[in-house]
Design a protein around this motif. Structure first.
Motif, mmCIF file in Angstrom:
data_model
loop_
_atom_site.group_PDB
_atom_site.id
_atom_site.type_symbol
_atom_site.label_atom_id
_atom_site.label_comp_id
_atom_site.label_asym_id
_atom_site.label_seq_id
_atom_site.Cartn_x
_atom_site.Cartn_y
_atom_site.Cartn_z
ATOM 1 N N TYR A 138 74.324 16.032 112.036
ATOM 2 C CA TYR A 138 75.560 15.843 111.275
ATOM 3 C C TYR A 138 76.400 17.121 111.294
ATOM 4 N N TYR A 151 79.616 16.631 102.892
ATOM 5 C CA TYR A 151 79.609 15.320 103.540
ATOM 6 C C TYR A 151 80.926 14.591 103.315
ATOM 7 N N ALA A 157 78.978 10.347 107.510
ATOM 8 C CA ALA A 157 78.009 10.376 106.404
ATOM 9 C C ALA A 157 77.952 9.058 105.647
#
Length: 195
Positions: A138, A151, A157
């Motif tokens: 991520y 996020y 996300a």
């Protein structure tokens, strides 16, 4: 939607600009440079509200247009999670949020003909467990670098979020239901206002 700006946005956030466009409000950008340090003894609600208010005040200087300031923070166990400083900090925040619920506070302040109007909104977010490999992958997308809590619920996300209770748009960065009420109170027309 009329493309002529009807509101000053005291933010450089593309997400807030897009959210306002979705309700028919064109903006002039006037990013506010304020001290975003938390005051001693300041609760998360007081903190996020003060930042939104100070941004609106700074962005409104020299303008006759209504001005909107907003801020969003993630709160977990009483700690405020802002934007990550680096990858290690982002992983630290995601580790704390993994497999748990947390709070997202989003505050809005609008200065206009009716003076200062403001509100804040709390949304509970429930996250599934996120493993180390997912966190690394991520971070490599670049998405979490400028997001509160590390996020973006509207981005990649989204697969980490089991559910939320409250305002989705507030988690993205601007609670639209409440924002629409504040804007109308200041005379700013929305997409569905009949001339």
């Amino acid at each position: 939607m009329n493309d002529a700006p009807v509101l000053r946005l005291a933010s450089a956030s593309p997400r807030r600009r897009e959210l306002l466009a979705s309700i028919g409000v064109s903006v002039e950008l006037a990013p506010a440079d304020i001290d975003e340090s938390r005051g001693e003894g300041e609760s998360p609600e007081q903190f996020v509200s003060r930042l939104a208010r100070e941004k609106a005040e700074a962005g409104h200087r020299g303008s006759t247009r209504p001005t909107l300031g907003a801020d969003t923070v993630v709160v977990c166990d009483g700690a405020i999670f802002g934007k990550p400083r680096d990858e290690a900090h982002a992983r630290e925040m995601l580790t704390a949020l993994s497999g748990r619920e947390h709070l997202v506070l989003s505050a809005v302040a609008v200065i206009g003909a009716q003076g200062l109007r403001e509100c804040w909104v709390a949304t509970q977010v429930f996250m599934r467990r996120i493993d180390e490999a997912e966190m690394a992958a991520y971070w490599s997308t670049g998405e979490p670098a400028d997001k509160a809590g590390g996020y973006a619920v509207q981005g990649r996300a989204a697969i980490f979020v089991e559910r939320l209770e409250g305002s989705y748009s507030a988690v993205v960065g601007l609670p639209l239901y409440e924002t629409a009420s504040l804007l109308r109170a200041q005379g700013v027309a929305l997409w569905n206002d009949v001339p």
